[in-house]
Design a protein around this motif. Structure first.
Motif, PDB file in Angstrom:
ATOM      1  N   ASP A  49       0.824  -1.203   0.000  1.00  0.00           N
ATOM      2  CA  ASP A  49       0.000   0.000   0.000  1.00  0.00           C
ATOM      3  C   ASP A  49       0.865   1.263   0.000  1.00  0.00           C
ATOM      4  OD1 ASP A  49      -2.619   1.071  -0.008  1.00  0.00           O
ATOM      5  OD2 ASP A  49      -2.417   1.567   2.125  1.00  0.00           O
ATOM      6  N   ASN A  76       2.384   1.949  -3.391  1.00  0.00           N
ATOM      7  CA  ASN A  76       1.415   1.995  -4.487  1.00  0.00           C
ATOM      8  C   ASN A  76       1.703   0.908  -5.528  1.00  0.00           C
ATOM      9  OD1 ASN A  76      -0.849   2.909  -5.804  1.00  0.00           O
ATOM     10  ND2 ASN A  76       0.244   4.503  -6.920  1.00  0.00           N
ATOM     11  N   GLU A  97      -0.216  -1.490  -6.465  1.00  0.00           N
ATOM     12  CA  GLU A  97      -1.378  -2.009  -7.185  1.00  0.00           C
ATOM     13  C   GLU A  97      -1.231  -1.773  -8.690  1.00  0.00           C
ATOM     14  OE1 GLU A  97      -6.210  -2.109  -7.015  1.00  0.00           O
ATOM     15  OE2 GLU A  97      -5.189  -0.447  -6.030  1.00  0.00           O
TER      16      GLU A  97
END
Length: 156
Positions: free
Chosen positions: A99, A102, A104
């Motif tokens: 997280d 970043n 993702e």
């Protein structure tokens, strides 16, 4: 780690793409959507599903079991994306790192590049356009051209 884990499932996805050539689709089908989701990172596994749609957002009506037509199939029903974590603490540490950095978007790019690579390795000819997308994302990857397109702008 993602690339290594995806490579372990590569043959399965290539073979699944090859099988699509033999499927029969309902008359109202106009596009094939290959989709995956990264919504639940608590489950280190992910799936890839092929739906048969009448447009970019609506699947064709399900067909009865005795029909010769298909309205969707799992291409990969359970693949490892990350490693399995021994403890909840290990997972929390990983998720915090994921997280905070970043990751993702990086993960989504790795998966979409891999899906397109497997599609091209399968060397299939399909009667319908085929796109790859992540659930809840605006853009879809045209697996034939390799271009990302806004799903709202795709004219079938």
């Amino acid at each position: 780690m993602i690339r290594e884990n995806l490579a372990n499932t590569e043959t399965q996805l290539v073979e699944s793409f090859k099988k699509i050539e033999n499927l029969k689709f309902p008359e109202d089908a106009s596009v094939l959507i290959v989709s995956s989701s990264l919504d639940d990172l608590n489950d280190e596994q992910f799936e890839i599903y092929l739906s048969v749609n009448e447009d970019m957002f609506d699947a064709v009506e399900p067909v009865d079991e005795d029909s010769e037509y298909n309205d969707g199939v799992y291409l990969v029903d359970s693949a490892m994306l990350y490693k399995e974590f021994e403890t909840g603490e290990e997972f929390d540490k990983f998720f915090s790192f994921f997280d905070k950095n970043n990751l993702e978007e990086v993960t989504m790019k790795e998966i979409s590049d891999w899906v397109q690579k497997c599609f091209h390795q399968a060397e299939v000819t399909l009667p319908l356009p085929i796109y790859f997308s992540f659930t809840d994302e605006d853009d879809a990857l045209n697996l034939v051209t390799g271009k990302w397109e806004d799903q709202m702008d795709i004219d079938l």
